[in-house]
Design a protein around this motif. Structure first.
Motif, PDB file in Angstrom:
ATOM      1  N   THR A  61      79.699  -4.032  24.724  1.00 24.57           N
ATOM      2  CA  THR A  61      79.306  -2.641  24.917  1.00 24.57           C
ATOM      3  C   THR A  61      78.293  -2.581  26.046  1.00 24.57           C
ATOM      4  OG1 THR A  61      79.703  -1.973  22.630  1.00 24.57           O
ATOM      5  CG2 THR A  61      78.095  -0.698  23.864  1.00 24.57           C
ATOM      6  N   ARG A  62      78.452  -1.623  26.944  1.00 26.53           N
ATOM      7  CA  ARG A  62      77.526  -1.471  28.064  1.00 26.53           C
ATOM      8  C   ARG A  62      76.579  -0.295  27.791  1.00 26.53           C
ATOM      9  NH1 ARG A  62      77.582  -3.272  33.183  1.00 26.53           N
ATOM     10  NH2 ARG A  62      79.746  -3.970  32.999  1.00 26.53           N
ATOM     11  N   SER A  63      75.285  -0.551  27.899  1.00 27.38           N
ATOM     12  CA  SER A  63      74.271   0.502  27.792  1.00 27.38           C
ATOM     13  C   SER A  63      73.569   0.615  29.146  1.00 27.38           C
ATOM     14  CB  SER A  63      73.247   0.178  26.699  1.00 27.38           C
ATOM     15  OG  SER A  63      73.886   0.067  25.438  1.00 27.38           O
ATOM     16  N   THR A  64      73.541   1.829  29.692  1.00 29.90           N
ATOM     17  CA  THR A  64      73.011   2.039  31.038  1.00 29.90           C
ATOM     18  C   THR A  64      71.901   3.073  30.993  1.00 29.90           C
ATOM     19  OG1 THR A  64      75.220   1.618  31.951  1.00 29.90           O
ATOM     20  CG2 THR A  64      73.611   2.667  33.406  1.00 29.90           C
ATOM     21  N   ALA A  65      70.741   2.743  31.530  1.00 24.45           N
ATOM     22  CA  ALA A  65      69.634   3.694  31.591  1.00 24.45           C
ATOM     23  C   ALA A  65      70.007   4.849  32.511  1.00 24.45           C
ATOM     24  CB  ALA A  65      68.367   2.997  32.097  1.00 24.45           C
ATOM     25  N   VAL A 106      63.431  -1.429  19.643  1.00 23.83           N
ATOM     26  CA  VAL A 106      64.047  -0.360  20.429  1.00 23.83           C
ATOM     27  C   VAL A 106      63.049   0.187  21.455  1.00 23.83           C
ATOM     28  CG1 VAL A 106      65.050   1.961  20.321  1.00 23.83           C
ATOM     29  CG2 VAL A 106      65.672   0.243  18.602  1.00 23.83           C
ATOM     30  N   ILE A 107      61.814   0.420  21.032  1.00 31.39           N
ATOM     31  CA  ILE A 107      60.807   0.947  21.956  1.00 31.39           C
ATOM     32  C   ILE A 107      60.593  -0.003  23.129  1.00 31.39           C
ATOM     33  CG2 ILE A 107      58.365   1.561  22.212  1.00 31.39           C
ATOM     34  CD1 ILE A 107      58.397   2.549  19.327  1.00 31.39           C
ATOM     35  N   ALA A 108      60.673  -1.309  22.881  1.00 26.83           N
ATOM     36  CA  ALA A 108      60.447  -2.283  23.951  1.00 26.83           C
ATOM     37  C   ALA A 108      61.410  -2.086  25.116  1.00 26.83           C
ATOM     38  CB  ALA A 108      60.569  -3.704  23.396  1.00 26.83           C
ATOM     39  N   HIS A 109      62.644  -1.660  24.836  1.00 25.12           N
ATOM     40  CA  HIS A 109      63.605  -1.404  25.914  1.00 25.12           C
ATOM     41  C   HIS A 109      63.068  -0.346  26.879  1.00 25.12           C
ATOM     42  CE1 HIS A 109      66.154  -3.316  22.907  1.00 25.12           C
ATOM     43  NE2 HIS A 109      67.122  -3.430  23.782  1.00 25.12           N
ATOM     44  N   TYR A 110      62.409   0.658  26.333  1.00 26.23           N
ATOM     45  CA  TYR A 110      61.861   1.733  27.155  1.00 26.23           C
ATOM     46  C   TYR A 110      60.520   1.340  27.787  1.00 26.23           C
ATOM     47  CZ  TYR A 110      65.184   5.003  24.944  1.00 26.23           C
ATOM     48  OH  TYR A 110      66.307   5.645  24.517  1.00 26.23           O
ATOM     49  N   ALA A 111      59.627   0.812  26.964  1.00 22.95           N
ATOM     50  CA  ALA A 111      58.258   0.575  27.410  1.00 22.95           C
ATOM     51  C   ALA A 111      58.175  -0.422  28.559  1.00 22.95           C
ATOM     52  CB  ALA A 111      57.408   0.098  26.232  1.00 22.95           C
ATOM     53  N   LEU A 112      59.123  -1.359  28.615  1.00 24.36           N
ATOM     54  CA  LEU A 112      59.085  -2.394  29.644  1.00 24.36           C
ATOM     55  C   LEU A 112      60.032  -2.107  30.809  1.00 24.36           C
ATOM     56  CD1 LEU A 112      59.048  -5.490  27.264  1.00 24.36           C
ATOM     57  CD2 LEU A 112      57.127  -4.621  28.605  1.00 24.36           C
ATOM     58  N   GLY A 143      59.837  -0.083  33.338  1.00 23.92           N
ATOM     59  CA  GLY A 143      59.191  -0.018  34.646  1.00 23.92           C
ATOM     60  C   GLY A 143      59.707   1.086  35.555  1.00 23.92           C
ATOM     61  N   ARG A 144      60.413   2.058  35.008  1.00 28.04           N
ATOM     62  CA  ARG A 144      60.953   3.151  35.830  1.00 28.04           C
ATOM     63  C   ARG A 144      59.973   4.314  35.899  1.00 28.04           C
ATOM     64  NH1 ARG A 144      67.296   4.422  34.999  1.00 28.04           N
ATOM     65  NH2 ARG A 144      66.552   6.195  36.247  1.00 28.04           N
ATOM     66  N   ASP A 145      59.951   4.996  37.031  1.00 33.22           N
ATOM     67  CA  ASP A 145      59.123   6.194  37.180  1.00 33.22           C
ATOM     68  C   ASP A 145      59.786   7.217  38.095  1.00 33.22           C
ATOM     69  OD1 ASP A 145      58.894   5.005  39.649  1.00 33.22           O
ATOM     70  OD2 ASP A 145      56.702   4.989  39.696  1.00 33.22           O
ATOM     71  N   ASP A 146      61.129   7.203  38.111  1.00 33.03           N
ATOM     72  CA  ASP A 146      61.862   8.041  39.052  1.00 33.03           C
ATOM     73  C   ASP A 146      62.196   9.429  38.513  1.00 33.03           C
ATOM     74  OD1 ASP A 146      63.457   6.441  37.307  1.00 33.03           O
ATOM     75  OD2 ASP A 146      65.254   7.042  38.403  1.00 33.03           O
ATOM     76  N   THR A 147      61.958   9.682  37.224  1.00 35.60           N
ATOM     77  CA  THR A 147      62.174  11.011  36.653  1.00 35.60           C
ATOM     78  C   THR A 147      61.026  11.337  35.710  1.00 35.60           C
ATOM     79  OG1 THR A 147      63.408  10.245  34.711  1.00 35.60           O
ATOM     80  CG2 THR A 147      64.690  10.672  36.722  1.00 35.60           C
ATOM     81  N   ASP A 148      60.923  12.618  35.319  1.00 33.42           N
ATOM     82  CA  ASP A 148      59.872  13.015  34.379  1.00 33.42           C
ATOM     83  C   ASP A 148      59.994  12.256  33.069  1.00 33.42           C
ATOM     84  OD1 ASP A 148      58.775  14.789  36.179  1.00 33.42           O
ATOM     85  OD2 ASP A 148      59.817  16.552  35.373  1.00 33.42           O
ATOM     86  N   PHE A 149      61.224  12.033  32.616  1.00 36.45           N
ATOM     87  CA  PHE A 149      61.429  11.299  31.370  1.00 36.45           C
ATOM     88  C   PHE A 149      60.799   9.915  31.442  1.00 36.45           C
ATOM     89  CE2 PHE A 149      64.001   8.150  29.038  1.00 36.45           C
ATOM     90  CZ  PHE A 149      63.901   8.642  27.745  1.00 36.45           C
ATOM     91  N   TRP A 150      61.096   9.172  32.486  1.00 29.03           N
ATOM     92  CA  TRP A 150      60.582   7.805  32.580  1.00 29.03           C
ATOM     93  C   TRP A 150      59.081   7.784  32.881  1.00 29.03           C
ATOM     94  CZ3 TRP A 150      63.103   4.091  30.451  1.00 29.03           C
ATOM     95  CH2 TRP A 150      64.490   4.197  30.320  1.00 29.03           C
ATOM     96  N   ARG A 151      58.584   8.787  33.574  1.00 26.26           N
ATOM     97  CA  ARG A 151      57.132   8.854  33.781  1.00 26.26           C
ATOM     98  C   ARG A 151      56.417   9.122  32.470  1.00 26.26           C
ATOM     99  NH1 ARG A 151      58.846  10.794  38.915  1.00 26.26           N
ATOM    100  NH2 ARG A 151      59.187  12.913  38.150  1.00 26.26           N
ATOM    101  N   ASP A 152      56.993   9.995  31.645  1.00 26.83           N
ATOM    102  CA  ASP A 152      56.391  10.255  30.333  1.00 26.83           C
ATOM    103  C   ASP A 152      56.462   9.015  29.449  1.00 26.83           C
ATOM    104  OD1 ASP A 152      55.822  12.819  31.085  1.00 26.83           O
ATOM    105  OD2 ASP A 152      57.506  13.746  30.027  1.00 26.83           O
TER     106      ASP A 152
END
Length: 276
Positions: free
Chosen positions: A38-42, A167-173, A175-184
């Motif tokens: 299964t492919r999961s893509t940010a 699950v949170i670790a996938h997001y917290a690490l 390193g993206r900041d290209d949208t409001d979602f990832w900046r938040d």
């Protein structure tokens, strides 16, 4: 209806850590041979899944409704489908978290009745199974023992909190900041238990885990190292092998893996054999 409507068990909301609260799912025609994974893509406001099945692909976009509207989520998913859509989009809504009291008097909330974690690691069925096993082990012959229920609640919540951290670790690490979602995401604090895991790994190379954890050291290493966390040291037992011996053993292991891989059928052929 019972656990909340009648018993007012309460709900622990984790949206400050896991802001995705919506999903849109849509099957599509399969293009070419299916990959064996299964492919999961940010994506700009969450992540997209692609699950290859025998005769079609399952697709979905898990997103934060505070950062992306439903119509835009549908448009984005449709644009990125690997093949022609086979059905209209199916909208799902949820709140990450769990019942504050899972076993409340004569009612036990199992599965979606007890809580929800977004399917980034597809843990819902596992949590149903472990809750049933735990309930059977603690089920009284008659009556109701508050102490037994308290133990069930404590163990169940501890288990889902450890999965939550993974699950949170996938997001917290990320390193993206290209949208409001990832900046938040980048600006949000993380649970103390996750912060401890990351800090210990970075300082020593050790991975903290508890017996019975669904995700063990190998899983955690893949997420930590794969998302860019680097260990500054390593376990002293690693010094027991000379670099030359370590290189020889790893080369032997790679060779054995290649030999076994060469003997396996292609994924498509294996799926076809199951359908006979």
């Amino acid at each position: 209806m019972l656990i909340e409507g009648a018993l007012k068990s309460g709900y622990v909301d984790w949206r400050h850590w896991l802001p995705c609260d919506s999903a849109v799912a849509m099957p599509s025609e399969r293009q070419g041979d299916p990959p064996p994974f299964t492919r999961s893509t940010a994506r700009e406001a969450g992540w997209q899944w692609r699950i290859p099945l025998q005769h079609r692909d399952g697709n979905g976009y898990v997103y934060s409704s505070a950062h992306l509207g439903h119509d835009d989520a549908v448009a984005n998913l449709t644009e990125r489908l690997p093949g022609k859509a086979l059905a209209d989009p199916n909208r799902l809504r949820f709140v990450a978290g769990h019942r504050r009291v899972i076993w409340n008097r004569n009612c036990v909330a199992i599965g979606l009745a007890g809580g929800f974690l977004e399917p980034l690691e597809s843990t819902s069925i596992h949590l149903i199974q472990t809750a049933i096993i735990r309930l059977l082990a603690l089920l009284p012959r008659d009556g109701f023992d508050p102490g037994v229920a308290a133990r069930f609640n404590r163990e169940t919540i501890n288990e889902v909190e450890r999965i939550r951290d993974f699950v949170i670790a996938h997001y917290a690490l990320a390193g993206r900041d290209d949208t409001d979602f990832w900046r938040d995401i980048a600006a949000a604090p993380i649970p103390d238990s996750l912060a401890e895991r990351i800090a210990v790994f970075r300082a020593t190379g050790n991975i903290l885990f508890e017996p019975g954890d669904l995700f063990g050291p190998t899983n955690w290493y893949c997420v930590l190292a794969g998302q860019g966390a680097r260990a500054l040291s390593w376990h002293p037992i690693a010094d027991g092998l000379a670099p030359e011996e370590l290189a020889r053993r790893l080369a032997t292991l790679r060779g054995r893996v290649a030999e076994q891989l060469a003997e396996l059928p292609p994924h498509t052929a294996y799926l076809a054999s199951l359908a006979r």
